[in-house]
Design an enzyme around this catalytic site. Structure first.
Site, PDB file in Angstrom:
ATOM      1  CG  ASP A 117      -0.264   0.124   2.542  1.00  0.00           C
ATOM      2  OD1 ASP A 117       0.598   1.013   2.690  1.00  0.00           O
ATOM      3  OD2 ASP A 117      -0.590  -0.648   3.482  1.00  0.00           O
ATOM      4  CG  HIS A 131       7.493  -7.632  -0.117  1.00  0.00           C
ATOM      5  ND1 HIS A 131       6.997  -8.121   1.063  1.00  0.00           N
ATOM      6  CD2 HIS A 131       8.744  -8.132  -0.227  1.00  0.00           C
ATOM      7  CE1 HIS A 131       7.922  -8.884   1.649  1.00  0.00           C
ATOM      8  NE2 HIS A 131       8.988  -8.896   0.889  1.00  0.00           N
ATOM      9  CB  THR A 215       6.823  -7.489   9.967  1.00  0.00           C
ATOM     10  OG1 THR A 215       7.222  -8.696   9.320  1.00  0.00           O
ATOM     11  CG2 THR A 215       7.962  -6.948  10.784  1.00  0.00           C
ATOM     12  CB  SER A 216       4.191 -12.397  10.812  1.00  0.00           C
ATOM     13  OG  SER A 216       4.616 -12.495   9.465  1.00  0.00           O
ATOM     14  N   PRO A 241       1.510  -6.393  18.773  1.00  0.00           N
ATOM     15  CG  PRO A 241      -0.715  -6.182  18.085  1.00  0.00           C
ATOM     16  CD  PRO A 241       0.684  -5.855  17.674  1.00  0.00           C
TER      17      PRO A 241
END
Ligand code: NAD
Ligand code: ZN
Length: 274
Positions: A117, A131, A215-216, A241
């Site tokens: 985005d 990306h 980010t994971s 979180p």
């Protein structure tokens, strides 16, 4: 605001602010989580409606596009519709403000994003996109960047809605070679843009503090940037979180980015204005 946070988090935010105020080279990596509070779903969120039966990770691949270009194109058109009216949130704005203040603070901040985005740009930041870009297209065969009605980089956001509302799902063919147009996005299994990756590697290897936001830490090579920073002596701060597999974190700020970032910036500002 402080009253809403746990005492542990308040201490950690202060600790992070002191570290950042004392640093001159900072590298920030953002992921889908920073845009979650703007209403853009992450890839870990369950898909809704028509797309409930698919996993995002199974659609964002070249294999999926080769097998069924219409399906993948329709999914991206749907994602574009989902994203077109979304606005930056307080985390994007806090980062943009920080980038603007770095000259006064005598800091250097490199902002790297995995997001496709443009909410960082809308907030006023300059970001390196690892990306790709949701609003750009290119030919899936000859790689020509396609100046389609959906390529709104040059036409502005107000055009997005109109161009998407018309003709949405029809596949578009490249006028040079007849190949199908695809979004200019790095899919799972594809190589990252060389220049963007070099910028990211160099910023991570040379920073004093590396901040990973939303980010994971599951998608490589981006997830390896924190390790690279750590190997070169940087301290690592994570804002998320939820727990992640990132094992090199020094300070965890386990709260939403939209809550933590403005607070962190206020404290850095307070420390540097003294
Ligand atoms: P991800 O979907 O794998 O993980 C998102 C992470 O954000 C999770 O760890 C989650 O706990 C965290 N999170 C959720 N809400 C948060 C909040 N309010 N504040 C802070 N953190 C929050 O995302 P990823 O790690 O960026 O990797 C997945 C891939 O998905 C990337 O390649 C990216 O290009 C793509 N993607 C991009 C967008 C976007 O551009 N907005 C959206 C979805 C997916
Ligand atoms: Zn072509």
């Amino acid at each position: 605001m402080l009253a809403e946070l746990s005492p542990k988090l308040v201490v950690e935010v202060h600790h992070a602010a002191k570290l950042l105020a004392a640093s001159s080279r900072i590298c920030v990596l953002t992921g889908a989580g920073i845009s979650a509070e703007s209403g853009i779903p992450t890839f870990r969120d369950k898909q809704t409606g028509l797309w409930e039966q698919y996993r995002a990770e199974d659609l964002a691949t070249c294999t999926a596009f080769a097998r069924d270009p219409q399906l993948v194109w329709s999914w991206y058109q749907w994602r574009r519709q989902l994203v077109h009216n979304k606005m930056p949130n307080s985390a994007h704005y806090a980062l943009a403000q920080w980038q603007q203040d770095t000259e006064v603070y005598k800091q250097h901040l490199t902002l790297i994003t995995q997001n496709v985005d443009d909410l960082h740009e809308q907030a006023g930041s300059t970001a390196t996109h690892l990306h790709g870009h949701l609003w750009r297209n290119r030919c899936s065969q000859c790689d020509v960047l396609y100046n389609s009605p959906l390529d709104t980089q040059s036409t502005g956001q107000s055009q997005r809605l109109n161009s998407i509302a018309s003709d949405d799902d029809k596949l578009i063919k490249c006028t040079h070679c007849g190949g199908y147009m695809r979004p200019d996005i790095v899919w799972f299994g594809e190589v990252l843009p060389v220049q963007a990756w070099q910028t990211a590697e160099s910023a991570a290897a040379n920073c004093e503090v590396f901040i990973s936001i939303g980010t994971s830490s599951l998608v490589y090579p981006a997830a390896g940037l924190a390790q690279l920073a750590r190997q070169n002596g940087a301290k690592i701060i994570e804002i998320n979180p939820n727990p992640t597999p990132n094992t090199v974190v020094d300070i965890t700020l386990a709260e939403k980015a939209g809550i933590v970032m403005p607070l962190l910036l206020k404290q850095i500002d307070g420390l540097l204005q003294r």
